[in-house]
Design a protein around this motif. Structure first.
Motif, mmCIF file in Angstrom:
data_model
loop_
_atom_site.group_PDB
_atom_site.id
_atom_site.type_symbol
_atom_site.label_atom_id
_atom_site.label_comp_id
_atom_site.label_asym_id
_atom_site.label_seq_id
_atom_site.Cartn_x
_atom_site.Cartn_y
_atom_site.Cartn_z
ATOM 1 N N ASP A 128 0.845 -1.189 0.000
ATOM 2 C CA ASP A 128 0.000 0.000 0.000
ATOM 3 C C ASP A 128 0.885 1.245 0.000
ATOM 4 O O ASP A 128 2.119 1.154 0.023
ATOM 5 N N VAL A 129 0.260 2.409 -0.030
ATOM 6 C CA VAL A 129 1.012 3.661 -0.106
ATOM 7 C C VAL A 129 1.955 3.798 1.090
ATOM 8 O O VAL A 129 3.114 4.213 0.935
ATOM 9 N N GLU A 130 1.500 3.440 2.273
ATOM 10 C CA GLU A 130 2.340 3.569 3.467
ATOM 11 C C GLU A 130 3.580 2.680 3.366
ATOM 12 O O GLU A 130 4.691 3.104 3.690
ATOM 13 N N THR A 131 3.412 1.460 2.912
ATOM 14 C CA THR A 131 4.534 0.531 2.783
ATOM 15 C C THR A 131 5.540 1.029 1.748
ATOM 16 O O THR A 131 6.755 0.986 1.974
ATOM 17 N N ILE A 132 5.041 1.512 0.621
ATOM 18 C CA ILE A 132 5.931 2.048 -0.405
ATOM 19 C C ILE A 132 6.624 3.299 0.114
ATOM 20 O O ILE A 132 7.815 3.505 -0.102
ATOM 21 N N GLY A 133 5.887 4.143 0.845
ATOM 22 C CA GLY A 133 6.483 5.331 1.458
ATOM 23 C C GLY A 133 7.598 4.968 2.420
ATOM 24 O O GLY A 133 8.627 5.650 2.485
ATOM 25 N N ASP A 134 7.421 3.886 3.172
ATOM 26 C CA ASP A 134 8.483 3.425 4.079
ATOM 27 C C ASP A 134 9.738 3.063 3.304
ATOM 28 O O ASP A 134 10.860 3.357 3.739
ATOM 29 N N ARG A 135 9.580 2.426 2.153
ATOM 30 C CA ARG A 135 10.739 2.072 1.330
ATOM 31 C C ARG A 135 11.442 3.315 0.806
ATOM 32 O O ARG A 135 12.670 3.391 0.795
ATOM 33 N N VAL A 136 10.666 4.321 0.368
ATOM 34 C CA VAL A 136 11.250 5.579 -0.118
ATOM 35 C C VAL A 136 12.015 6.255 1.016
ATOM 36 O O VAL A 136 13.163 6.697 0.837
ATOM 37 N N ARG A 137 11.418 6.330 2.201
ATOM 38 C CA ARG A 137 12.085 6.952 3.359
ATOM 39 C C ARG A 137 13.359 6.197 3.733
ATOM 40 O O ARG A 137 14.355 6.809 4.115
ATOM 41 N N ALA A 138 13.351 4.890 3.613
ATOM 42 C CA ALA A 138 14.556 4.104 3.923
ATOM 43 C C ALA A 138 15.703 4.485 2.992
ATOM 44 O O ALA A 138 16.858 4.565 3.425
ATOM 45 N N HIS A 139 15.400 4.727 1.735
ATOM 46 C CA HIS A 139 16.441 5.161 0.800
ATOM 47 C C HIS A 139 16.998 6.522 1.203
ATOM 48 O O HIS A 139 18.215 6.733 1.189
ATOM 49 N N HIS A 140 16.118 7.442 1.570
ATOM 50 C CA HIS A 140 16.582 8.759 2.017
ATOM 51 C C HIS A 140 17.421 8.641 3.296
ATOM 52 O O HIS A 140 18.456 9.289 3.422
ATOM 53 N N GLN A 141 16.972 7.819 4.226
ATOM 54 C CA GLN A 141 17.719 7.641 5.475
ATOM 55 C C GLN A 141 19.078 7.003 5.228
ATOM 56 O O GLN A 141 20.020 7.230 5.983
#
Length: 100
Positions: A57-70
């Motif tokens: 879902d959007v939240e799960t994909i958002g978590d992956r995007v944030r992990a890349h930024h982190q």
């Protein structure tokens, strides 16, 4: 990929990635990233698919995007894979919240 079912998400990801996995330069890059020949075989192992394609879902994909930024990325490009043929307009609209 906005798909919560693991089987459907991985099948669609394999359809999308199949051509890339056959290209030597992509295969070499994936091996440098720690994937094995076994991971590259048969359209890609679950480990490879889950490592390369953000699905859920959007939240799960958002978590992956944030992990890349982190991890140090200063930008993340999302290539949206839709369920059907043509432009994935509904998926783009739903994922647009991640650009803020």
């Amino acid at each position: 990929m906005l798909e919560r079912d693991p089987g459907r998400a991985r099948a669609a990801a394999r359809d999308f990635l199949g051509g890339f996995l056959a290209m030597d330069h992509y295969a070499r890059s994936l091996r440098r990233q720690g994937f094995t020949e076994e991971d590259l075989a048969g359209g890609g192992s679950d480990r490879l698919i889950d490592g390369v394609v953000a699905w859920g879902d959007v939240e799960t994909i958002g978590d992956r995007v944030r992990a890349h930024h982190q991890a140090g990325a200063d930008h993340v490009c999302l290539y949206v894979v839709g369920a059907g043929s043509g432009l994935p307009l509904p998926e783009w609209r739903e994922l647009a919240v991640l650009t803020r």
